[in-house]
Design a protein around this motif. Sequence first.
Motif, short mmCIF file in Angstrom:
data_model
loop_
_atom_site.label_atom_id
_atom_site.label_comp_id
_atom_site.label_asym_id
_atom_site.label_seq_id
_atom_site.Cartn_x
_atom_site.Cartn_y
_atom_site.Cartn_z
N ILE A 106 0.81 -1.20 0.00
CA ILE A 106 0.00 0.00 0.00
C ILE A 106 0.86 1.27 0.00
N VAL A 107 1.98 1.26 0.67
CA VAL A 107 2.86 2.44 0.68
C VAL A 107 3.37 2.72 -0.73
N ARG A 108 3.80 1.67 -1.42
CA ARG A 108 4.27 1.86 -2.80
C ARG A 108 3.12 2.32 -3.69
N LEU A 109 1.96 1.71 -3.52
CA LEU A 109 0.79 2.10 -4.31
C LEU A 109 0.47 3.58 -4.07
N ARG A 110 0.47 3.99 -2.81
CA ARG A 110 0.22 5.40 -2.50
C ARG A 110 1.21 6.31 -3.23
N ASP A 111 2.48 5.97 -3.12
CA ASP A 111 3.52 6.79 -3.75
C ASP A 111 3.34 6.88 -5.26
N LYS A 112 3.03 5.76 -5.90
CA LYS A 112 2.87 5.75 -7.36
C LYS A 112 1.59 6.49 -7.78
N LEU A 113 0.52 6.36 -6.99
CA LEU A 113 -0.70 7.10 -7.31
C LEU A 113 -0.49 8.60 -7.16
N TYR B 53 6.22 10.09 -13.26
CA TYR B 53 5.66 8.80 -12.88
C TYR B 53 6.71 7.73 -13.09
N THR B 54 7.02 6.99 -12.05
CA THR B 54 8.06 5.97 -12.11
C THR B 54 7.51 4.55 -11.97
N GLY B 55 6.20 4.41 -12.00
CA GLY B 55 5.59 3.09 -11.83
C GLY B 55 5.47 2.33 -13.13
N ASP B 56 4.88 1.15 -13.02
CA ASP B 56 4.63 0.30 -14.18
C ASP B 56 3.49 0.88 -15.01
N SER B 57 3.36 0.39 -16.22
CA SER B 57 2.22 0.78 -17.05
C SER B 57 0.94 0.27 -16.39
N MET B 58 -0.17 0.87 -16.77
CA MET B 58 -1.46 0.44 -16.21
C MET B 58 -1.74 -1.02 -16.58
N GLU B 59 -1.41 -1.39 -17.82
CA GLU B 59 -1.64 -2.77 -18.24
C GLU B 59 -0.84 -3.74 -17.38
N GLU B 60 0.43 -3.42 -17.18
CA GLU B 60 1.30 -4.32 -16.41
C GLU B 60 0.88 -4.40 -14.94
N SER B 61 0.55 -3.27 -14.35
CA SER B 61 0.23 -3.29 -12.91
C SER B 61 -1.13 -3.91 -12.62
N HIS B 62 -1.99 -4.06 -13.62
CA HIS B 62 -3.30 -4.66 -13.40
C HIS B 62 -3.43 -6.04 -14.04
N ALA C 84 -9.72 9.02 -17.02
CA ALA C 84 -10.69 8.13 -17.69
C ALA C 84 -10.10 7.24 -18.77
N PRO C 85 -9.14 7.71 -19.60
CA PRO C 85 -8.59 6.83 -20.63
C PRO C 85 -7.90 5.58 -20.05
N MET C 86 -7.55 5.62 -18.79
CA MET C 86 -6.88 4.47 -18.17
C MET C 86 -7.85 3.31 -17.92
N ARG C 87 -9.14 3.60 -17.97
CA ARG C 87 -10.15 2.57 -17.70
C ARG C 87 -9.92 1.35 -18.58
N ALA C 88 -9.72 1.57 -19.87
CA ALA C 88 -9.51 0.46 -20.80
C ALA C 88 -8.21 -0.29 -20.53
N GLN C 89 -7.28 0.37 -19.86
CA GLN C 89 -5.99 -0.25 -19.58
C GLN C 89 -6.01 -1.13 -18.33
N VAL C 90 -7.10 -1.03 -17.52
CA VAL C 90 -7.12 -1.80 -16.28
C VAL C 90 -8.22 -2.84 -16.22
N ILE C 91 -9.27 -2.68 -17.00
CA ILE C 91 -10.40 -3.61 -16.97
C ILE C 91 -10.03 -4.92 -17.65
N ASP C 92 -10.38 -6.03 -17.00
CA ASP C 92 -10.18 -7.38 -17.55
C ASP C 92 -8.74 -7.68 -17.96
N ARG C 93 -7.79 -7.20 -17.22
CA ARG C 93 -6.37 -7.47 -17.53
C ARG C 93 -5.88 -8.68 -16.79
#
Length: 139
Positions: A61-68, A82-91, A130-139
């Motif tokens: 959760i700490v890492r998630l907080r920092d990346k968000l 932003y230093t985190g993973d892509s939305m596709e990769e993280s989901h 909002a454009p990230m929605r498609a990158q996280v749903i059903d991944r």
Amino acid sequence: MRLIAAVLLLSLAACAQQPPRDDSLYRALGEQAGITRIVEGMLMNIARDRRIVRHFEKIDIVRLRDKLVEQFCVEAGGPCTYTGDSMEESHKGQRLTPSDFNALVENLQDAMDTEGVPVPAQNRLLARLAPMRAQVIDR
């Protein structure tokens, strides 16, 4: 020497012609401190949300907080990277549904309400996310 000076002058001129970054949303969200409070509030809301809390049980959760915070800062036009993973990769493998995504958005909106973020600023942030929605749903 003249060539170096000419290149330097052209570089400076190009920088001077770049439009300034629009950081009005970043400022409306309360800058770094406000964005951090919004993200932390959202995560606290999620912790109480039986609809989606299960998706966060095995996450750092700490890492998630920092990346968000980084991500929201970038999306709001702030001076962040932003230093985190892509939305596709993280989901990947989470099989998130539209209902899961909507629940997260509700938790974000509640956190922004708590922080007193004006509705137009909330809508601007949500529109940028909002454009990230498609990158996280059903991944």
